[in-house]
Scaffold this motif. Structure first.
Motif, PDB file in Angstrom:
ATOM      1  N   GLN A 128      11.327 -24.165  -2.951  1.00 20.99           N
ATOM      2  CA  GLN A 128      11.302 -24.035  -1.495  1.00 20.99           C
ATOM      3  C   GLN A 128      11.736 -22.644  -1.052  1.00 20.99           C
ATOM      4  OE1 GLN A 128      13.463 -27.253   0.312  1.00 20.99           O
ATOM      5  NE2 GLN A 128      12.058 -28.782  -0.485  1.00 20.99           N
ATOM      6  N   GLY A 129      11.686 -21.702  -1.979  1.00 18.96           N
ATOM      7  CA  GLY A 129      12.111 -20.341  -1.669  1.00 18.96           C
ATOM      8  C   GLY A 129      11.017 -19.543  -0.992  1.00 18.96           C
ATOM      9  N   TYR A 130      11.226 -18.248  -0.980  1.00 22.29           N
ATOM     10  CA  TYR A 130      10.294 -17.336  -0.329  1.00 22.29           C
ATOM     11  C   TYR A 130       9.352 -16.702  -1.332  1.00 22.29           C
ATOM     12  CZ  TYR A 130      13.026 -17.604   3.938  1.00 22.29           C
ATOM     13  OH  TYR A 130      13.659 -18.049   5.061  1.00 22.29           O
ATOM     14  N   LEU A 131       8.194 -16.305  -0.816  1.00 24.25           N
ATOM     15  CA  LEU A 131       7.237 -15.489  -1.549  1.00 24.25           C
ATOM     16  C   LEU A 131       7.342 -14.091  -0.966  1.00 24.25           C
ATOM     17  CD1 LEU A 131       4.132 -17.838  -1.233  1.00 24.25           C
ATOM     18  CD2 LEU A 131       5.734 -17.731  -3.143  1.00 24.25           C
ATOM     19  N   SER A 132       7.302 -13.089  -1.805  1.00 22.36           N
ATOM     20  CA  SER A 132       7.405 -11.709  -1.346  1.00 22.36           C
ATOM     21  C   SER A 132       6.208 -10.926  -1.865  1.00 22.36           C
ATOM     22  CB  SER A 132       8.714 -11.103  -1.869  1.00 22.36           C
ATOM     23  OG  SER A 132       8.813  -9.753  -1.507  1.00 22.36           O
ATOM     24  N   ASP A 133       5.430 -10.354  -0.953  1.00 25.93           N
ATOM     25  CA  ASP A 133       4.286  -9.529  -1.329  1.00 25.93           C
ATOM     26  C   ASP A 133       4.818  -8.229  -1.926  1.00 25.93           C
ATOM     27  OD1 ASP A 133       1.987  -8.007  -1.546  1.00 25.93           O
ATOM     28  OD2 ASP A 133       1.365  -8.271   0.538  1.00 25.93           O
ATOM     29  N   GLU A 134       4.614  -8.064  -3.216  1.00 27.19           N
ATOM     30  CA  GLU A 134       5.059  -6.842  -3.883  1.00 27.19           C
ATOM     31  C   GLU A 134       3.921  -5.820  -3.759  1.00 27.19           C
ATOM     32  OE1 GLU A 134       7.544  -5.599  -7.826  1.00 27.19           O
ATOM     33  OE2 GLU A 134       6.278  -7.366  -7.965  1.00 27.19           O
ATOM     34  N   TYR A 135       3.818  -5.268  -2.565  1.00 26.36           N
ATOM     35  CA  TYR A 135       2.706  -4.386  -2.213  1.00 26.36           C
ATOM     36  C   TYR A 135       2.944  -3.001  -2.799  1.00 26.36           C
ATOM     37  CZ  TYR A 135      -1.218  -2.787   0.573  1.00 26.36           C
ATOM     38  OH  TYR A 135      -2.432  -2.300   0.980  1.00 26.36           O
ATOM     39  N   GLU A 136       2.072  -2.564  -3.710  1.00 31.62           N
ATOM     40  CA  GLU A 136       2.318  -1.377  -4.517  1.00 31.62           C
ATOM     41  C   GLU A 136       1.602  -0.122  -4.010  1.00 31.62           C
ATOM     42  OE1 GLU A 136       1.757  -2.417  -8.645  1.00 31.62           O
ATOM     43  OE2 GLU A 136       3.714  -3.395  -8.642  1.00 31.62           O
ATOM     44  N   LYS A 137       1.623   0.065  -2.715  1.00 24.03           N
ATOM     45  CA  LYS A 137       0.990   1.246  -2.118  1.00 24.03           C
ATOM     46  C   LYS A 137       1.541   2.544  -2.717  1.00 24.03           C
ATOM     47  CE  LYS A 137      -1.129   3.687   1.187  1.00 24.03           C
ATOM     48  NZ  LYS A 137      -2.488   4.105   0.941  1.00 24.03           N
ATOM     49  N   TYR A 138       2.839   2.576  -3.010  1.00 25.79           N
ATOM     50  CA  TYR A 138       3.449   3.780  -3.569  1.00 25.79           C
ATOM     51  C   TYR A 138       2.764   4.194  -4.871  1.00 25.79           C
ATOM     52  CZ  TYR A 138       7.030   6.893  -5.468  1.00 25.79           C
ATOM     53  OH  TYR A 138       7.690   7.970  -5.996  1.00 25.79           O
ATOM     54  N   TRP A 139       2.455   3.208  -5.735  1.00 25.11           N
ATOM     55  CA  TRP A 139       1.821   3.479  -7.025  1.00 25.11           C
ATOM     56  C   TRP A 139       0.301   3.440  -6.943  1.00 25.11           C
ATOM     57  CZ3 TRP A 139       6.155   0.342  -6.618  1.00 25.11           C
ATOM     58  CH2 TRP A 139       7.301   0.854  -7.201  1.00 25.11           C
ATOM     59  N   LYS A 140      -0.208   2.878  -5.860  1.00 26.05           N
ATOM     60  CA  LYS A 140      -1.663   2.745  -5.694  1.00 26.05           C
ATOM     61  C   LYS A 140      -2.051   3.385  -4.356  1.00 26.05           C
ATOM     62  CE  LYS A 140      -3.760   0.345  -8.200  1.00 26.05           C
ATOM     63  NZ  LYS A 140      -4.461   0.575  -9.459  1.00 26.05           N
ATOM     64  N   PRO A 141      -2.101   4.713  -4.294  1.00 21.31           N
ATOM     65  CA  PRO A 141      -2.377   5.365  -3.009  1.00 21.31           C
ATOM     66  C   PRO A 141      -3.723   4.984  -2.409  1.00 21.31           C
ATOM     67  CG  PRO A 141      -2.261   6.978  -4.816  1.00 21.31           C
ATOM     68  CD  PRO A 141      -1.863   5.646  -5.372  1.00 21.31           C
ATOM     69  N   GLU A 142      -4.631   4.458  -3.240  1.00 19.08           N
ATOM     70  CA  GLU A 142      -5.937   4.037  -2.725  1.00 19.08           C
ATOM     71  C   GLU A 142      -5.863   2.722  -1.931  1.00 19.08           C
ATOM     72  OE1 GLU A 142      -5.722   2.369  -6.963  1.00 19.08           O
ATOM     73  OE2 GLU A 142      -5.010   4.129  -5.907  1.00 19.08           O
ATOM     74  N   PHE A 143      -4.753   2.009  -2.031  1.00 10.29           N
ATOM     75  CA  PHE A 143      -4.587   0.786  -1.233  1.00 10.29           C
ATOM     76  C   PHE A 143      -4.572   1.156   0.249  1.00 10.29           C
ATOM     77  CE2 PHE A 143      -2.246  -2.631  -3.955  1.00 10.29           C
ATOM     78  CZ  PHE A 143      -3.239  -2.582  -4.919  1.00 10.29           C
ATOM     79  N   PRO A 144      -5.068   0.250   1.099  1.00 11.47           N
ATOM     80  CA  PRO A 144      -4.944   0.506   2.543  1.00 11.47           C
ATOM     81  C   PRO A 144      -3.470   0.491   2.939  1.00 11.47           C
ATOM     82  CG  PRO A 144      -5.763  -1.721   2.147  1.00 11.47           C
ATOM     83  CD  PRO A 144      -5.715  -1.022   0.812  1.00 11.47           C
ATOM     84  N   GLY A 145      -3.165   1.034   4.092  1.00 12.28           N
ATOM     85  CA  GLY A 145      -1.796   0.998   4.587  1.00 12.28           C
ATOM     86  C   GLY A 145      -1.290  -0.432   4.632  1.00 12.28           C
ATOM     87  N   PRO A 146       0.032  -0.618   4.580  1.00 10.52           N
ATOM     88  CA  PRO A 146       0.587  -1.967   4.545  1.00 10.52           C
ATOM     89  C   PRO A 146       0.222  -2.818   5.755  1.00 10.52           C
ATOM     90  CG  PRO A 146       2.327  -0.326   4.773  1.00 10.52           C
ATOM     91  CD  PRO A 146       1.057   0.406   4.513  1.00 10.52           C
ATOM     92  N   GLU A 147       0.029  -2.183   6.914  1.00  8.90           N
ATOM     93  CA  GLU A 147      -0.345  -2.955   8.103  1.00  8.90           C
ATOM     94  C   GLU A 147      -1.715  -3.605   7.941  1.00  8.90           C
ATOM     95  OE1 GLU A 147      -1.822   1.128   8.368  1.00  8.90           O
ATOM     96  OE2 GLU A 147       0.192   0.356   8.024  1.00  8.90           O
ATOM     97  N   VAL A 148      -2.538  -3.094   7.053  1.00  5.08           N
ATOM     98  CA  VAL A 148      -3.855  -3.675   6.760  1.00  5.08           C
ATOM     99  C   VAL A 148      -3.782  -4.522   5.480  1.00  5.08           C
ATOM    100  CG1 VAL A 148      -6.255  -3.148   6.125  1.00  5.08           C
ATOM    101  CG2 VAL A 148      -5.111  -1.829   7.921  1.00  5.08           C
ATOM    102  N   GLY A 149      -3.310  -3.929   4.396  1.00  2.00           N
ATOM    103  CA  GLY A 149      -3.314  -4.603   3.099  1.00  2.00           C
ATOM    104  C   GLY A 149      -2.376  -5.798   3.028  1.00  2.00           C
ATOM    105  N   MET A 150      -1.170  -5.653   3.555  1.00  2.00           N
ATOM    106  CA  MET A 150      -0.229  -6.780   3.511  1.00  2.00           C
ATOM    107  C   MET A 150      -0.678  -7.905   4.430  1.00  2.00           C
ATOM    108  SD  MET A 150       3.475  -4.919   3.062  1.00  2.00           S
ATOM    109  CE  MET A 150       4.347  -6.393   2.498  1.00  2.00           C
TER     110      MET A 150
END
Length: 165
Positions: free
Chosen positions: A121-143
């Motif tokens: 019953q805990g939380y899920l945390s999006d480990e969004y790796e924009k720092y290591w994956k600069p090609e990812f969209p900004g967090p406001e889009v990707g997350m």
């Protein structure tokens, strides 16, 4: 041998301190540690054997380690899971690389179903790796896309999910 024993002893001590303050510690299964695969993580937590010490499940590393299935991993770690990181991967030329949740090989609906089945019953945390994956969209889009995908996975798995983002 010695490193494992010292780490177990240190984590027991840290568990005592955590318990005094009403918190729990979570050991993340991760490459380069004493606890990467589900089996290694379960053995490590069993050795520590402290009520204030549990697991931060990072299923990504279970997939990389070649663990069989979410059911087997979560059945093995079960009630010790305190928190869960969420990310996904693909294999490219024999190497794993992080991708957006809906683009990877991990079946997050199945992972969510098994977590729910285990009583998590805990939380899920999006480990969004924009720092290591600069090609990812900004967090406001990707997350936001990852959160929407997780909600669809929860619906598919018939698992209740909070609307927190």
């Amino acid at each position: 041998g010695d490193i494992l024993a010292r780490t177990v002893d240190g984590l027991r001590w840290a568990g005592d301190v955590a318990a005094e303050h009403g918190v729990r510690l979570a050991v993340e299964n991760h490459i380069g540690t004493l606890a990467m695969s589900a089996e290694e993580t379960a053995e490590f937590i069993e050795r520590v054997n402290h009520p204030a010490v549990g697991v931060l499940l990072d299923y990504y590393w279970n997939a990389v380690a070649g663990d069989k299935s979410p059911r087997e991993v979560i059945s093995l770690l079960g009630g010790s899971i305190l928190h869960c990181h969420v990310k996904n991967l693909v294999w490219v030329n024999g190497k794993h690389t992080t991708v957006l949740l809906e683009d990877g090989i991990i079946d997050w609906a199945e992972v969510l179903r098994e977590l729910h089945r285990s009583g998590f019953q805990g939380y899920l945390s999006d480990e969004y790796e924009k720092y290591w994956k600069p090609e990812f969209p900004g967090p406001e889009v990707g997350m936001r896309a990852n959160a929407a995908y997780l909600r669809r996975c929860a619906e598919k798995a018939k698992v209740p999910m909070s609307q927190e983002v």
